[in-house]
Write a protein that holds these residues in place. Sequence first.
Motif, PDB file in Angstrom:
ATOM      1  N   THR A 131       0.835  -1.193   0.000  1.00 57.01           N
ATOM      2  CA  THR A 131       0.000   0.000   0.000  1.00 57.01           C
ATOM      3  C   THR A 131       0.876   1.251   0.000  1.00 57.01           C
ATOM      4  N   VAL A 132       0.261   2.397   0.268  1.00 63.48           N
ATOM      5  CA  VAL A 132       1.019   3.648   0.357  1.00 63.48           C
ATOM      6  C   VAL A 132       2.124   3.501   1.397  1.00 63.48           C
ATOM      7  N   GLY A 133       3.339   3.843   0.997  1.00 67.40           N
ATOM      8  CA  GLY A 133       4.483   3.690   1.890  1.00 67.40           C
ATOM      9  C   GLY A 133       5.327   2.472   1.597  1.00 67.40           C
ATOM     10  N   ARG A 157      14.755   7.995   7.753  1.00 68.50           N
ATOM     11  CA  ARG A 157      15.033   9.352   7.259  1.00 68.50           C
ATOM     12  C   ARG A 157      14.235   9.637   5.990  1.00 68.50           C
ATOM     13  N   GLN A 158      14.212   8.657   5.081  1.00 66.34           N
ATOM     14  CA  GLN A 158      13.518   8.846   3.809  1.00 66.34           C
ATOM     15  C   GLN A 158      12.010   8.974   4.021  1.00 66.34           C
ATOM     16  N   ALA A 159      11.474   8.175   4.927  1.00 66.85           N
ATOM     17  CA  ALA A 159      10.030   8.177   5.153  1.00 66.85           C
ATOM     18  C   ALA A 159       9.545   9.512   5.711  1.00 66.85           C
ATOM     19  N   ARG A 160      10.416  10.194   6.424  1.00 64.20           N
ATOM     20  CA  ARG A 160      10.007  11.496   6.972  1.00 64.20           C
ATOM     21  C   ARG A 160       9.703  12.493   5.857  1.00 64.20           C
ATOM     22  N   PHE A 214       8.098  11.908   3.207  1.00 64.02           N
ATOM     23  CA  PHE A 214       6.722  11.686   2.747  1.00 64.02           C
ATOM     24  C   PHE A 214       5.739  11.559   3.910  1.00 64.02           C
ATOM     25  N   LYS A 215       6.217  11.816   5.112  1.00 65.18           N
ATOM     26  CA  LYS A 215       5.373  11.742   6.315  1.00 65.18           C
ATOM     27  C   LYS A 215       4.691  10.379   6.419  1.00 65.18           C
ATOM     28  N   LEU A 216       5.510   9.331   6.306  1.00 68.22           N
ATOM     29  CA  LEU A 216       4.984   7.967   6.286  1.00 68.22           C
ATOM     30  C   LEU A 216       5.206   7.191   7.565  1.00 68.22           C
ATOM     31  N   LEU A 217       6.009   7.743   8.456  1.00 69.84           N
ATOM     32  CA  LEU A 217       6.360   6.976   9.654  1.00 69.84           C
ATOM     33  C   LEU A 217       5.154   6.758  10.532  1.00 69.84           C
TER      34      LEU A 217
END
Length: 324
Positions: free
Chosen positions: A156-158, A313-316, A318-321
Amino acid sequence: MNFMRIFFLSVGLVLACQPAAAQPRAAECLIPSKPGGGMDLTCKLAQKALHGQPGAPELALSYLPGGVGAVAWHTIVSQRRAEPNTLVTFSGGSVLNLALGKFGDAEVKDVRWVAAFGADYGMVAVRADSPWRTLDDLLNALKRDPKKVLIGMSGTVGSQDWIKMALLARMAGIDPRKMRFVALEGGGEQFIAMQENHVQAVSGDTSEALLHTRGGQVRVLAVLSERRLPGALADVKTAREQGYDVVWPVIRGVWMGPDVREADYRRWVQAFANMEANPKFAEKRARAGLYPFSLTGDALTRYIEQSVAGHHRQARQFKLLRER
């Protein structure tokens, strides 16, 4: 000679005459997806490469799809923690999902990382009869009307397939949140969905694409590697060549339950180290559409820990954490 001494000497003689504990004849490679994708390919490569190797049992394949790896993870960690001959295949996408909290409160140390023995790369593909012939063509279509292009992805997303397309879209000036995705369970389902025209493009991996390009039904628009790949995809341009600086390697390997005895864990680590040292293994890996990447045991565990930190770091961006 007293009775007790005679007794212990007799026991020792009996034990000495018994054969050493034999290696198990069979082991299980658990695939956390449906047949046909990169996870399936990973277990099959291990199965072929370990066959006939001294001390390595035959690998039987089994499937436990669900949650893009989450079902298999929780089944092993909660119910099958100490099985000495059960391996579970993983990919870079599994590591990303772990980093994003998609396995719940799971952490790297919750399982034992055995070996990584190959890597492939992200790619973007369409049907062979698609009007889009380049990565620019696809991204321009998305820019004109994101709702008209359905993209098949694993997860899914993320997920890693989502992030790959999100990075490309952002470079093309597209808001990734406006793209339309269909979440599927593994690479096999993605390509089936595309052949049935349920989706118009696929964000996946090169090893999965190779399973489907041989019939001439799929066109790979870009590979997300540092440079062009050898073999069947040699004519496919990298995303970098097309003006999009996105590189996405995908490692592939296996892990075990957390309570597996140290001796059994080390036995498997050594079995895979021997497998990768065999000159014939490189040929088998290439036939599977994978590229060199070899880490085992403690070195692999450190790599996974570093990868999880990098994904955080990368997920931040896209605000996915997931909040923990």
